[in-house]
Write an enzyme that holds these catalytic residues in place. Sequence first.
Site, PDB file in Angstrom:
ATOM      1  N   TYR A 131       0.832   9.750  -9.655  1.00 42.33           N
ATOM      2  CA  TYR A 131       1.162   9.806  -8.229  1.00 42.33           C
ATOM      3  C   TYR A 131       2.658   9.863  -7.953  1.00 42.33           C
ATOM      4  CZ  TYR A 131      -3.712   8.314  -7.953  1.00 42.33           C
ATOM      5  OH  TYR A 131      -5.067   8.240  -8.101  1.00 42.33           O
ATOM      6  N   HIS A 181       2.143  10.847  -0.575  1.00 43.10           N
ATOM      7  CA  HIS A 181       1.662   9.537  -0.139  1.00 43.10           C
ATOM      8  C   HIS A 181       2.504   8.398  -0.709  1.00 43.10           C
ATOM      9  CE1 HIS A 181      -1.291   7.822   2.367  1.00 43.10           C
ATOM     10  NE2 HIS A 181      -2.193   7.478   1.490  1.00 43.10           N
ATOM     11  N   TYR A 212      -3.126  -0.072  -5.683  1.00 43.71           N
ATOM     12  CA  TYR A 212      -3.458   1.184  -5.006  1.00 43.71           C
ATOM     13  C   TYR A 212      -3.380   1.034  -3.484  1.00 43.71           C
ATOM     14  CZ  TYR A 212      -4.617   3.115  -9.525  1.00 43.71           C
ATOM     15  OH  TYR A 212      -4.536   3.541 -10.817  1.00 43.71           O
ATOM     16  N   ASN A 218      -5.119   1.692  -0.759  1.00 44.63           N
ATOM     17  CA  ASN A 218      -6.126   1.109   0.136  1.00 44.63           C
ATOM     18  C   ASN A 218      -6.250  -0.403   0.015  1.00 44.63           C
ATOM     19  OD1 ASN A 218      -6.518   3.758   0.741  1.00 44.63           O
ATOM     20  ND2 ASN A 218      -8.655   3.845   0.111  1.00 44.63           N
ATOM     21  N   ASN A 262      -4.840   4.003   5.664  1.00 42.19           N
ATOM     22  CA  ASN A 262      -5.613   2.953   4.993  1.00 42.19           C
ATOM     23  C   ASN A 262      -4.735   1.851   4.403  1.00 42.19           C
ATOM     24  OD1 ASN A 262      -8.128   4.078   5.566  1.00 42.19           O
ATOM     25  ND2 ASN A 262      -8.115   5.341   3.715  1.00 42.19           N
TER      26      ASN A 262
END
Length: 249
Positions: A69, A74, A119, A121, A167
């Site tokens: 990532y 994001h 993570y 969320n 989220n």
Amino acid sequence: MLEERRSMLYAISTPRTCISCPRSSRFHRRNLVSVRLCVRASLPDNGNGVKVEYTPWLIVGLGNPGTKYHGTRHNVGFEMIDRIAQVEGVLMNTIQSKALIGIGCIGEVPILLAKPQAYMNFSGESVGPLAAHYKIPLRHILLIYDEMNLPNGILRVQPKGGHGHHNGVKSVMDHLDGCREFPRLCIGNPPGTMDMKAFLLQKFSPTEREQIDASLEQGVEAMRTLILGGFTNKITRFNLGQKYKYHKV
């Protein structure tokens, strides 16, 4: 529950959980990292018998851990934390409450930088416990994340807000007893007509990357302005300048 909620709203200095900020110029910035993981800073008696104490800030960047990532849309919250740590000489070298954290100061004000590692969320699983453990008041929790309702690279500092279907922000609010009265530094990242999930895991185009890199520098200055002065006219002017920074006269 009432007592737990109060712990979120007020800063209480305790002897074993304080960020110590040495005032002497003999200390280099990297030496501001405290192995005691404290959240309190104070200045000597000012001559009137009053000791000045500074309320610490918890600065959290949202993102996903792992090389997969790194550099994706994001993860700009993580990038902002990395840039702040680099500029202010803060070592991100401790794991606590499922987050990578570092201790430092902005001027005389103690800061705790955090990158949740559970993570996106589940970001609240780090923010809630860190805020409770170090007695950080809601007004001193600065959340940094990507905002799809802003143009790419546009920044906005606001004192509170909802989760906007983000989220990560929703998780943080859930772990702060549903409270929304904490500051945010939002970084523009619009998906356009593309599928949202696919878009967020993409890397930036060269032009977008240049805009984001410039925004990271501007974000550090916005963060310093907020921490040292609060929500003053300087923040209002910053937001206005960001709104029109791509407009050519």
